[in-house]
Design an enzyme around this catalytic site. Structure first.
Site, PDB file in Angstrom:
ATOM      1  N   GLY A  74       7.155 -72.786-113.161  1.00 36.20           N
ATOM      2  CA  GLY A  74       7.969 -72.060-114.065  1.00 36.20           C
ATOM      3  C   GLY A  74       9.447 -72.282-113.540  1.00 36.20           C
ATOM      4  O   GLY A  74       9.766 -72.459-112.273  1.00 36.20           O
ATOM      5  N   GLN A  76      11.348 -69.737-112.825  1.00 32.11           N
ATOM      6  CA  GLN A  76      11.628 -68.801-111.695  1.00 32.11           C
ATOM      7  C   GLN A  76      10.299 -68.945-110.633  1.00 32.11           C
ATOM      8  O   GLN A  76       9.881 -67.884-109.864  1.00 32.11           O
ATOM      9  CB  GLN A  76      11.604 -67.561-112.307  1.00 32.11           C
ATOM     10  CG  GLN A  76      12.851 -67.083-113.014  1.00 32.11           C
ATOM     11  CD  GLN A  76      14.276 -67.321-111.998  1.00 32.11           C
ATOM     12  OE1 GLN A  76      13.924 -67.103-110.740  1.00 32.11           O
ATOM     13  NE2 GLN A  76      15.223 -67.772-112.342  1.00 32.11           N
ATOM     14  N   SER A  77       9.839 -70.151-110.457  1.00 29.59           N
ATOM     15  CA  SER A  77       8.846 -70.511-109.519  1.00 29.59           C
ATOM     16  C   SER A  77       9.102 -70.237-108.024  1.00 29.59           C
ATOM     17  O   SER A  77       9.832 -70.689-107.311  1.00 29.59           O
ATOM     18  CB  SER A  77       8.127 -71.817-109.812  1.00 29.59           C
ATOM     19  OG  SER A  77       7.395 -72.093-108.779  1.00 29.59           O
ATOM     20  N   ASN A  78       8.490 -69.446-107.395  1.00 30.06           N
ATOM     21  CA  ASN A  78       8.627 -68.977-106.073  1.00 30.06           C
ATOM     22  C   ASN A  78       8.241 -70.032-105.219  1.00 30.06           C
ATOM     23  O   ASN A  78       8.754 -70.451-104.402  1.00 30.06           O
ATOM     24  CB  ASN A  78       7.732 -67.620-105.495  1.00 30.06           C
ATOM     25  CG  ASN A  78       8.060 -66.434-106.388  1.00 30.06           C
ATOM     26  OD1 ASN A  78       9.198 -66.210-106.463  1.00 30.06           O
ATOM     27  ND2 ASN A  78       7.309 -65.642-106.700  1.00 30.06           N
ATOM     28  N   ALA A  80       8.119 -73.285-106.312  1.00 29.38           N
ATOM     29  CA  ALA A  80       9.149 -74.516-106.210  1.00 29.38           C
ATOM     30  C   ALA A  80      10.281 -74.382-105.359  1.00 29.38           C
ATOM     31  O   ALA A  80      10.447 -75.425-104.858  1.00 29.38           O
ATOM     32  CB  ALA A  80       9.601 -74.624-107.790  1.00 29.38           C
TER      33      ALA A  80
END
Length: 323
Positions: A74, A76-78, A80
């Site tokens: 996403g 806001q992926s932690n 990524a």
């Protein structure tokens, strides 16, 4: 590069071990003994659980002589953001794929940009669109003569799960030092790699604790199957024969997703506020806050009496982006 459990190569990224802290005021508020395993303090970037998986995955990328990393999630992926920071620190170029339309660079998306990651948006709200685009980018890079290392959302592979199999040994030592023998270990379960590693590690070390995942992303039955499969794969990599492939032995709770994946819930907000006010610890609204809400509900209903270790998985950057 060093060796992790067994002979698996490992790149040291985290500040480990992370603390296991008693939470007396939170315990008093909820009515059960609670401890916090602070994996929001893993040291890379603003911390988070994915650092443990990345130690093994980046080592594998080096073994395969990769020159770039491609993954996604996403906006806001932690995962990524930490993948981008870890890869950049290790000298790899990074391409990230996010589902949906382009968004303003805040929170984790901002951190990924600071790490130099090139971010592509699929324009499709379907999370599976990330998987398709990661595969397509991998092929395009190979066609251009590059050596990309592709990773799924959350880094949820058997090798990634080894990071939490190793963490299980760390936690077992800390529990013994704190005089805790039989506990429940609660955590948010999304892509399922963290819970899978803990399940494999607990069995490997004969730990007397139960791992309880709270689904914040997928249907419960799918989570159980994924956790079981990844745990079995991690055990195999560690040279351990385990019956980790039986989903019936995996505990995942549902009913706490709220409005949907990536969307804060009212119960999660209340739980995060309680933890901040009692212990000064921040829970992200997408994962840990919902898991803490589930734990609070279980204690209040009498389904959980403690002692409990709650895994704080990080993700604080989303507090500045998710509404």
């Amino acid at each position: 590069m060093t060796a992790g459990p067994g002979t698996l190569p490992r790149v040291r990224l985290g500040t480990l071990p992370t603390p296991l802290q008693e939470a007396p005021r939170l315990s008093a508020a909820l009515g059960a003994e609670i401890w916090l395993k602070r994996d929001d303090l893993t040291g890379l970037g603003l911390g988070g659980n994915k650092v443990r998986a990345l130690e093994y995955l980046l080592a594998d990328a080096h073994q395969q002589r990769a020159d770039c990393l491609v993954t996604g999630g996403g906006p806001q992926s932690n995962w990524a953001a930490l993948a981008a920071l870890a890869a950049a620190r290790d000298g790899l170029e990074v391409e990230l794929v996010a589902y949906g339309p382009p968004q303003e660079a805040t929170g984790n998306l901002l951190l990924a940009g600071l790490a130099g990651a090139e971010v592509r948006f699929t324009g499709d709200p379907d999370r599976a669109s990330v998987d398709r685009e990661v595969a397509a980018r991998g092929q395009a890079l190979r066609d251009a003569g590059r050596r990309p290392y592709l990773l799924p959302r959350g880094g949820a592979t058997p090798l990634g799960a080894v990071g939490y199999a190793a963490a299980a040994a760390e936690l077992a030592d800390q529990l013994a030092g704190s005089g805790l023998e039989r506990v429940e270990l609660w955590l948010a379960t999304g892509s399922c790699g963290t819970q899978a590693g803990l399940v494999a590690g607990a069995r490997q070390h004969g730990a007397g604790w139960k791992v309880v995942g709270v689904s914040v992303s997928r249907p419960v039955a799918e989570c159980r199957q994924r956790v079981a499969g990844l745990a079995a794969g991690a055990a195999a990599l560690l040279g351990r024969e385990q019956s980790s492939g039986d989903a019936a032995d995996v505990t995942v709770l549902g009913g706490h997703l709220g409005p949907g994946y990536g969307v804060p819930s009212a119960a999660g907000r209340q739980a995060a506020s309680l933890v901040a006010r009692t212990e000064g610890v921040l829970l992200d609204p997408v994962f840990a806050a919902k898991a803490m809400a589930a734990l609070a509900a279980a204690i209040r209903s009498g389904d959980c009496r403690g002692p409990v270790v709650f895994l704080v998985t990080g993700g604080a950057p989303t507090l500045f982006a998710v509404r």
